[in-house]
Design a protein around this motif. Structure first.
Motif, PDB file in Angstrom:
ATOM      1  N   LEU A 691      -7.090   4.147 -11.057  1.00 62.12           N
ATOM      2  CA  LEU A 691      -6.118   3.759  -9.985  1.00 62.12           C
ATOM      3  C   LEU A 691      -6.658   3.731  -8.754  1.00 62.12           C
ATOM      4  CD1 LEU A 691      -2.880   3.231  -9.622  1.00 62.12           C
ATOM      5  CD2 LEU A 691      -2.726   5.859  -8.816  1.00 62.12           C
ATOM      6  N   ILE A 692      -6.504   2.611  -8.085  1.00 61.12           N
ATOM      7  CA  ILE A 692      -7.319   2.354  -6.891  1.00 61.12           C
ATOM      8  C   ILE A 692      -6.310   2.063  -5.615  1.00 61.12           C
ATOM      9  CG2 ILE A 692      -9.559   1.498  -8.089  1.00 61.12           C
ATOM     10  CD1 ILE A 692      -8.239  -1.330  -7.332  1.00 61.12           C
ATOM     11  N   PRO A 694      -2.177   2.923  -4.207  1.00 63.13           N
ATOM     12  CA  PRO A 694      -0.738   3.626  -4.373  1.00 63.13           C
ATOM     13  C   PRO A 694       0.395   2.734  -5.004  1.00 63.13           C
ATOM     14  CG  PRO A 694      -0.970   3.060  -1.940  1.00 63.13           C
ATOM     15  CD  PRO A 694      -2.365   2.725  -2.591  1.00 63.13           C
ATOM     16  N   ASP A 695       0.236   1.498  -4.946  1.00 59.41           N
ATOM     17  CA  ASP A 695       1.106   0.631  -5.667  1.00 59.41           C
ATOM     18  C   ASP A 695       0.697   0.316  -7.141  1.00 59.41           C
ATOM     19  OD1 ASP A 695      -1.335  -0.957  -5.400  1.00 59.41           O
ATOM     20  OD2 ASP A 695      -0.406  -2.656  -4.137  1.00 59.41           O
ATOM     21  N   GLY A 696      -0.085   1.140  -7.730  1.00 61.19           N
ATOM     22  CA  GLY A 696      -0.144   1.124  -9.069  1.00 61.19           C
ATOM     23  C   GLY A 696      -1.170   0.208  -9.632  1.00 61.19           C
ATOM     24  N   LYS A 697      -2.248  -0.035  -8.700  1.00 56.59           N
ATOM     25  CA  LYS A 697      -3.141  -1.289  -8.994  1.00 56.59           C
ATOM     26  C   LYS A 697      -4.273  -0.507  -9.788  1.00 56.59           C
ATOM     27  CE  LYS A 697      -5.994  -5.209  -7.606  1.00 56.59           C
ATOM     28  NZ  LYS A 697      -6.347  -5.683  -6.090  1.00 56.59           N
ATOM     29  N   PHE A 698      -4.791  -1.056 -11.028  1.00 57.65           N
ATOM     30  CA  PHE A 698      -6.077  -0.403 -11.593  1.00 57.65           C
ATOM     31  C   PHE A 698      -7.180  -1.155 -11.319  1.00 57.65           C
ATOM     32  CE2 PHE A 698      -2.604   2.105 -13.194  1.00 57.65           C
ATOM     33  CZ  PHE A 698      -3.096   3.462 -13.626  1.00 57.65           C
ATOM     34  N   GLN A 699      -8.585  -0.440 -11.482  1.00 57.55           N
ATOM     35  CA  GLN A 699      -9.768  -1.384 -11.713  1.00 57.55           C
ATOM     36  C   GLN A 699     -10.229  -0.956 -12.830  1.00 57.55           C
ATOM     37  OE1 GLN A 699     -10.852  -3.793  -9.715  1.00 57.55           O
ATOM     38  NE2 GLN A 699     -12.693  -3.766 -10.646  1.00 57.55           N
TER      39      GLN A 699
END
Length: 997
Positions: A691-692, A694-699
């Protein structure tokens, strides 16, 4: 210059700053040695520390020590170079060796003369200044210089500084200066600043041009200490325990206040670095290790007197930036600013009435403090015994009373001191109520949530078996329910929607919720303060599948305790100045939500390049990781520079390839790693998802690795083994067939010769003719008999070969190989004795010249049939303990035992076959007992009659091998006896009695 001077004059008034928490690291918890002589950050985000026992890389989670350089001296000093171009260098003591840090890895490199810091120039000692630490010592007999990118400042003359530009031209700047003033210099924006503490002047020299600032500032204050490090381009001003960071462009400098640290003079600090990304200050010492200050924008207001009770449940907002507690203390973020004489009251509740007066419960009474007297005047109204609490919601007031029969809720439309308009009795304990509509309220109790329409007696349960703590409405008009140990809920469309809890279930005891300007919720709990985007909770309420990521703040972020307090009425507030305040078990926590940062990993700074295989040292790999086939476990490390609370990392991994797995969370510990174990050979991909934002976007990042197979695990090996087995089977069948054809041809020749002999024998023509016909009949059936007898082991070998081909299990393959080997060996031994089969029927000697051991025959036949029996779940046991010898024709006895045991194996499943030998003075008894299907009484009678009837001499046994017909024939031939018995409960016992005489 006026702005600059005014700024520093103002700094004298700035006595408040960020709070901090302190964490020490030394030889006991990470460092190889308790010195941190220099600190720098590379372009990849990792912090490097120079010690007297190697170099250390710190990623916020773990310390990785590098001290296996092929040098004799591991005592390293200050850093040089340029981190922006991925080039950091460091020399060890006496400038013997040079280490370069590049691509996140240090290595030994060639030392150039220009790399040295100290060198001789004629009779003079020249020293390069690359930093100015707090305890620096400068001497008059040493020439000092500062090397910039294209120019140099030299300090070789008294009252003068020489600037040499990139073309080699020198400019002499004359100012009151000596080497002892080098403690007060620093470089900022390639400009040299010199502070004269005696005259309170500051000189700046920009490319040889002198500017004088004559106003007293913190820079030239005699109480100021300066720390400057050239490689980090950071300068710190330390004045009266206040630490500032120098910022600005050109000559227009400013100071950013970092922290007031009263222990700055208590340790031998020799290095400093400020990590802006994570708001941390790193302080290195010569003998106590590394001190990491986490700077915080949380403020805790509490009473500082001895034995004070700082446990608060309720308060009321007062003014733009303060609150009033039930004991009359008025708190701002920096502590108590006013004290009202409220006296000792109950911890809760308290509220404002319609006139702004403060109401506080004291046992069975309500105390009112009047606003127009500045809360000095008060009165008290006795309510009645059992008075618990009072609550205000919307335009309604409520009070609760407890008694032996339950709780009573009174609802008032005017105020608490009038006659109640509505009274509702409950068996459970009433905790709170909330005005949901003009004539409808939500009531929380210790056993659930209820709906009440005012004026009606009906009480409608909405949700049972939860202990409601608070019913609140956020500024977006959403209604939330918090509970004791059941989490928190969204109330929507007359239903409760349970929200997901955090990973540690701390939100099972959520207290209160506030919404900030960025549409995030702040939730207090019994274990930390949580922040979560509102849209994630609402999306989850819609589909129950959307993930929710909570960010947790703890004592490490600046609280005095992780335990916050809850109440049946609002106890957390958004103040007019934008600050939030929550009550805790140790004071009130103030903060401005816009000043509180949440930290996530940089998507471009995730590295998977280290592995530790078994107990070996850590290794580095690039691209693909190759694991030998004898590996037991391999730890693949996930390196990322993350200097905040590890609990807020959401990292998951999965394996895809020859074997696959679902996403698995990596626990936050001292090291972030994924352990490979028990994987079969093949090629795999390890995927790491992080998780990168707070809006839930992952790398996601992946790395390939492969596990080498053993030679017997390769496809080529399996194909070769299968081909070899097939060839062996074909050869065995072909050789056996050829052998039988030759034997058949020989038998036909024998028959022909016998016929010739019979013609020449006239006296016994009829007898001989009859004998030859019998012999010929047996010889013709012999080929069929032998072919049928080897069918069972060959079919068994073929079946195992097919299973071997279809199986991938190593242990099972080994088992099949072993069974094929044993069966083939016994089949080979059987074929060696085929010649003896041809002699059975024409043998005249039923007694051998020499004795042989009967036990050996049983053991050989047991080995031949044991694997076939094992496949049927049957165990063959040789119970003959003593050695028994016999002279009865060995070939005939062998054939008899073979066929009886063959019949037992064919008819026994998941049972047992026992072989035994007993003897007495005149006879030897061979026993073969099985637990198989058994022979019926009718069959036993038929075969016993066959044995006893002397006329049945030439039976037909086609399709049965030698069969019992053949056995009976051979029994008669050797003048033995055979008996068949039932083996209770199932099976047959065959007894063969051999006469010794």
């Amino acid at each position: 210059m006026r702005v600059w001077a005014f700024f520093f004059a103002f700094l004298y008034l700035n006595i408040y700053g960020q709070r901090h928490t302190s964490t020490w690291y030394n030889i006991d918890n990470g460092l190889p040695q308790s010195s941190a002589k220099a600190i720098v950050k590379d372009k990849y985000g990792f912090i490097w520390i120079s010690t007297e026992n190697g170099l250390v890389r710190y990623d916020g989670v773990s310390f990785v020590t590098f001290n296996d350089f092929k040098v004799n001296n591991l005592r390293f000093g200050e850093f040089n170079g340029n981190p922006l171009v991925d080039s950091i260098t460091v020399l060890n003591n006496f400038q013997e060796n040079k280490i370069i840090i590049k691509n996140r890895f240090p290595r030994l490199t060639k030392l150039q003369s220009s790399d040295k810091i100290t060198f001789s120039k004629g009779n003079d000692v020249v020293y390069r200044i690359a930093n100015n630490i707090i305890s620096s010592n400068f001497y008059d007999d040493i020439h000092y210089f500062i090397q910039l990118e294209n120019s140099t400042y030299r300090f070789t003359e008294k009252n003068a500084i020489i600037y040499r530009d990139e073309k080699g031209n020198d400019t002499k700047i004359s100012i009151p200066f000596s080497n002892r003033d080098l403690n007060n210099i620093f470089i900022c924006n390639d400009i040299l600043f010199v502070n004269n503490l005696r005259t309170r002047k500051t000189y700046s020299i920009d490319k040889g041009k002198l500017t004088v600032f004559e106003k007293p500032t913190l820079f030239n204050d005699p109480e100021t200490r300066i720390y400057w490090q050239q490689i980090t381009d950071q300068t710190f001003i330390i004045n009266r325990n206040n630490i500032y960071l120098v910022e600005g462009k050109g000559n227009e400098l400013s100071l950013k206040f970092l922290v007031k640290y009263n222990e700055i003079g208590s340790h031998s600090y020799c290095s400093m670095y400020y990590g802006k990304s994570f708001n941390k200050l790193y302080l290195g010492t010569l003998n106590n290790g590394l001190n990491v200050l986490r700077l915080s924008n949380f403020y805790v207001a509490k009473k500082e007197t001895d034995f004070s009770n700082n446990v608060y449940y309720n308060s009321l907002p007062s003014g733009k930036n303060t609150i009033i507690a039930e004991d009359g203390s008025e708190f701002g973020k920096d502590g108590i600013i006013n004290q009202y004489a409220f006296g000792n009251n109950d911890n809760y509740p308290m509220m404002y009435d319609n006139s702004g007066n403060i109401l506080i419960r004291k046992r069975n009474s309500i105390v009112r403090f009047y606003k127009d007297s500045n809360y000095r005047k008060k009165d008290s109204t006795f309510i009645k015994k059992g008075f618990d609490a009072f609550i205000k919601s919307g335009t309604l007031y409520g009070s609760t009373f407890s008694g032996p029969s339950g709780t009573q809720l009174n609802i008032f439309k005017k105020d608490l001191f009038s006659k109640p308009d509505f009274v509702y009795p409950f068996k459970s304990f009433v905790t709170t109520f909330f005005q949901y509509g003009k004539d409808e309220i939500l009531m929380g109790a210790s056993d659930g949530l209820y709906s009440i329409v005012l004026g009606k007696k009906a009480i409608t349960p909405i949700f049972k078996n939860i202990h409601v703590k608070t019913i609140l409405k956020t500024k977006d008009d959403l209604i939330w329910i918090t509970t004791n140990n059941s989490g928190f809920y969204l109330f929507k469309n007359q239903k409760l929607i349970k929200m997901p809890t955090d990973r540690n279930n701390y939100l099972q005891s959520a207290h209160y919720i506030l919404e900030d300007q960025q549409e995030s919720y702040w939730i207090s709990s019994n274990n930390g303060l949580f922040k979560v985007p509102k849209k994630q909770l609402l999306q989850y309420a819609e589909n129950k599948k959307s993930p929710v990521f909570y960010y947790r703040f703890t004592k490490r972020d600046g609280f005095l305790t992780n335990e916050f307090n809850g109440s049946s009425q609002p106890n957390a507030f958004a103040l007019e100045n934008g600050e939030f305040v929550f009550p805790s078990m140790d004071g009130f926590v103030f903060f401005n939500p816009k000043d509180i940062k949440t930290y996530y990993p940089d998507k471009n700074k995730i590295y998977i390049e280290r592995v530790k295989i078994g107990n070996s040292d850590t290794q580095y790999f690039h691209g693909t990781l190759d694991l030998k086939n004898d590996y037991k476990a391999a730890d693949i490390y996930i390196d990322l520079p993350y200097f905040s609370n590890l609990e807020n990392l959401y990292i998951a991994t999965r394996i895809s390839g020859h074997e696959s797995s679902d996403w698995e969370q990596i626990p936050a510990g001292k090291e972030l790693k994924y352990t490979i174990s028990n994987l079969s050979p093949g090629e795999y991909i390890l995927s790491v998802r992080m998780l990168i934002s707070p809006d839930g976007k992952f790398q996601e990042k992946s790395v390939r690795f492969k596990i080498e197979p053993f030679f017997y695990q390769t496809l080529l090996f399996r194909v070769i083994v299968s081909i070899i087995i097939l060839i062996v089977i074909i050869l065995i069948v072909q050789l056996t067939t050829n052998f039988l054809r030759i034997k058949n041809k020989a038998l036909k020749q024998i028959v022909h010769n016998k016929n010739s002999e019979l013609k020449e024998t006239s006296l016994n023509l009829e007898v001989v003719k009859s004998d030859l016909q019998k012999e010929t009949e047996y010889q013709k059936k012999l080929v069929e008999t032998i072919s049928h007898d080897i069918t069972t082991p060959i079919r068994f070998i073929a079946m195992l070969s097919q299973k071997l081909y279809e199986s991938d299990d190593l242990e099972l393959q080994k088992k099949y190989f072993d069974s094929i080997y044993k069966s083939s060996e016994q089949l080979y031994q059987f074929t060696l004795n085929l010649k003896e089969y041809t002699e059975l029927y024409k043998a005249k000697n039923i007694v051998e010249e020499k004795e042989y051991v009967l036990n050996g025959i049983l053991e050989i036949k047991k080995k031949l049939f044991c694997e076939i029996a094992k496949e049927k779940g049957t165990l063959i046991t040789n119970a003959a303990a003593e050695e028994v010898r016999s002279k009865v024709n060995e070939s005939i006895v062998t054939a008899i035992i073979h066929n009886v045991l063959d019949n037992a194996v064919k008819n026994t499943f998941d049972g047992e076959i026992i072989l035994n030998i007993k003897e007495n003075k005149y006879t030897t008894i061979l026993t073969i007992a099985d637990t198989g299907a058994g022979m019926s009484d009718e069959q036993i009678t038929i075969y016993m009659n066959l044995f006893k009837n002397p006329r049945l001499e030439t039976p037909s046994f086609k399709g049965r091998g030698l069969g019992l017909h053949m056995v009976i024939h051979l029994i008669k031939k050797i003048k033995a006896e055979i008996h068949f018995k039932q083996n209770y409960p199932t099976g047959t016992i065959v007894e063969i009695t051999l006469n010794k005489n």
